[in-house]
Design a protein around this motif. Structure first.
Motif, mmCIF file in Angstrom:
data_model
loop_
_atom_site.group_PDB
_atom_site.id
_atom_site.type_symbol
_atom_site.label_atom_id
_atom_site.label_comp_id
_atom_site.label_asym_id
_atom_site.label_seq_id
_atom_site.Cartn_x
_atom_site.Cartn_y
_atom_site.Cartn_z
ATOM 1 N N THR A 100 -5.958 11.193 -7.017
ATOM 2 C CA THR A 100 -4.499 11.299 -7.092
ATOM 3 C C THR A 100 -3.951 12.248 -6.038
ATOM 4 O OG1 THR A 100 -4.711 13.096 -8.703
ATOM 5 C CG2 THR A 100 -4.512 10.866 -9.566
ATOM 6 N N SER A 117 -3.253 12.941 -0.387
ATOM 7 C CA SER A 117 -2.092 13.204 0.422
ATOM 8 C C SER A 117 -2.414 13.561 1.773
ATOM 9 C CB SER A 117 -1.264 14.303 -0.078
ATOM 10 O OG SER A 117 -1.800 15.482 -0.231
ATOM 11 N N LEU A 129 -7.788 3.633 -7.857
ATOM 12 C CA LEU A 129 -7.141 2.624 -7.027
ATOM 13 C C LEU A 129 -8.156 1.603 -6.538
ATOM 14 C CD1 LEU A 129 -4.970 4.997 -4.791
ATOM 15 C CD2 LEU A 129 -4.342 3.956 -6.962
ATOM 16 N N GLN A 152 -4.899 -1.111 -2.869
ATOM 17 C CA GLN A 152 -3.997 -0.012 -3.218
ATOM 18 C C GLN A 152 -4.257 1.194 -2.342
ATOM 19 O OE1 GLN A 152 -5.054 0.112 -7.395
ATOM 20 N NE2 GLN A 152 -3.127 -0.850 -8.010
ATOM 21 N N TRP A 153 -5.538 1.450 -2.036
ATOM 22 C CA TRP A 153 -5.856 2.556 -1.127
ATOM 23 C C TRP A 153 -5.236 2.313 0.248
ATOM 24 C CZ3 TRP A 153 -7.134 7.221 -2.054
ATOM 25 C CH2 TRP A 153 -7.989 7.572 -3.098
ATOM 26 N N LEU A 213 -1.570 2.934 0.187
ATOM 27 C CA LEU A 213 -1.270 4.357 0.098
ATOM 28 C C LEU A 213 -1.469 5.051 1.445
ATOM 29 C CD1 LEU A 213 -0.605 6.926 -1.484
ATOM 30 C CD2 LEU A 213 -3.023 7.061 -2.137
ATOM 31 N N ARG A 251 1.329 4.303 3.793
ATOM 32 C CA ARG A 251 2.545 5.089 3.534
ATOM 33 C C ARG A 251 2.402 6.502 4.075
ATOM 34 N NH1 ARG A 251 2.191 2.234 -1.424
ATOM 35 N NH2 ARG A 251 1.307 4.025 -2.514
ATOM 36 N N GLU A 252 1.242 7.090 3.894
ATOM 37 C CA GLU A 252 1.036 8.451 4.398
ATOM 38 C C GLU A 252 1.081 8.498 5.925
ATOM 39 O OE1 GLU A 252 -2.615 9.433 2.499
ATOM 40 O OE2 GLU A 252 -1.660 9.983 0.613
#
Length: 287
Positions: free
Chosen positions: A47, A50, A68, A72-73, A76, A79-80
Motif C-alpha cells: 500500500t 509511492s 494488487l 493494477q500495479w 499505479l 500514475r506515479e
C-alpha cells in the motif's frame, strides 16, 4: 607486478578504487552487530509503493503484500510516473525492476535524490521492457535497472534474458538521452539455506550461471552506452551464494541487504555516475 614503461590506465585505477570502496562499505556493515533500529526493520508494504518519495518522506508503514494484480500495479506505477512528469522533481532517480527494487525501503534510499520506484513483484525482463513507456515523460538523472532473476526461475534461456536486457538499455538510452542508465547485476541466491516458497525452482539455477549472465550483461551495457554496477561480489559469500545475513529467505533482501545496496548506490553515484555525466554526450540513435 607491473614492469616496463606502460602505465596503468586511469579508468582501471578508478574502477579498482570504486570497487574497493564498495567492498569496504560492505565489510564495515557486516562488522556491525546492530544494523538498524527496530523501527527500520519493516519491509515496504504494497500500500506504500509511492514511490515518488522526497528526502523528507516518512518511513514506510507495514501492510499486506500482494494486494494488487499485475495490471493494477502497472496502472499505479503509471500514475506515479505521471506525477513525477508533472512535478519534475530535482535529481529524479528511477528504480526499474522486480520485487528486489519494489521493496527497497524508502527511508533507506540515499536521501540526496528523489526516488521513483517502478518495481513490480515477480517482474521479468520481457514485462519490464513492455512497460518502460510508463515513465517516458519523466526527466530522470539516473535510471537503475535490475531484472532477470524471475526469468531464470521461470526457465527463460540466457540468450532471451540478455536480448531483453539489451532492448531495455536501447529503449532507455533513446527515450532518455540525457539520463545515466545503470544496469545492475543479477544477485545470487542463498543456495541450500534458501527458505523461499519456490526453493526448488531457485536451487535449479546454479549461481555460476548467474555469474556468467552478469559477465555478458556487463559487456552489453558497455556496448550500448550504459553504466554497469556489479553488485554480485558484494552479496556473494565464499561459495558464491547470497550471504545469509543479507537475505530474508535466500531470494529477497533483509534490511542489512538493503543497507549494502544503499552503500553501493551512494559510492557508485559519487565515483562513476558523476564522472560519466561530466564526459557524456546526448544519445544519438545508430543508423
Amino acid at each position: 607486478m607491473f614492469t616496463g614503461s606502460k602505465t596503468f590506465p586511469a579508468w582501471a585505477l578508478l574502477s579498482l578504487a570504486t570497487n574497493g570502496l564498495l567492498m569496504l562499505a560492505v565489510i564495515l556493515l557486516l562488522l556491525r552487530e546492530h544494523w538498524l533500529p527496530a523501527s527500520s526493520q519493516a519491509s515496504v508494504s504494497a500500500t506504500q509503493v509511492s514511490l515518488l518519495s522526497s528526502p523528507q518522506a516518512p518511513p514506510p508503514n507495514l501492510g499486506p503484500r500482494h494486494q494488487l494484480n499485475y495490471d493494477q500495479w502497472v496502472a499505479l506505477l503509471g500514475r506515479e510516473a505521471s506525477v513525477a512528469a508533472t512535478q519534475q522533481p530535482k535529481h529524479l532517480t528511477i528504480l526499474a525492476g522486480d520485487s528486489l527494487s519494489l521493496w527497497f525501503p524508502t527511508d533507506l534510499l540515499p536521501p540526496e535524490r528523489t526516488w521513483l520506484n517502478q518495481g513490480i513483484s515477480g517482474e521479468t525482463s520481457a514485462g519490464l521492457l513492455r512497460r518502460l513507456d510508463l515513465f517516458d515523460e519523466t526527466k530522470p538523472e539516473v535510471i537503475f535497472v535490475m531484472i532477470g532473476i524471475n526469468d531464470l526461475i521461470r526457465g527463460v534461456k540466457n540468450e532471451t534474458i540478455l536480448a531483453n536486457q539489451r532492448q531495455i538499455i536501447k529503449y532507455l538510452r533513446r527515450v532518455h538521452p540525457r539520463s545515466q542508465v545503470v544496469v545492475q547485476s543479477i544477485l545470487p541466491h542463498g543456495g541450500e539455506a534458501t527458505t523461499w516458497e519456490g526453493r526448488d525452482r531457485l536451487l535449479a539455477i546454479p549461481n555460476s550461471r548467474i555469474q556468467e549472465i552478469n559477465k555478458q550483461l556487463a559487456a552489453i551495457a558497455a556496448a550500448e552506452g550504459a553504466l554497469y554496477l556489479d553488485l554480485h561480489p558484494l552479496f556473494a559469500d565464499a561459495n558464491g551464494n547470497l550471504r545469509s545475513v543479507l537475505t530474508s529467505d535466500g531470494l529477497h533482501l533483509s534490511p542489512q541487504g538493503y543497507m549494502v545496496w544503499r552503500s553501493a548506490l551512494q559510492v557508485f553515484a559519487q565515483f562513476k555516475i558523476e564522472e560519466a555525466g561530466a564526459n557524456s554526450q546526448p544519445y544519438r540513435r545508430r543508423r
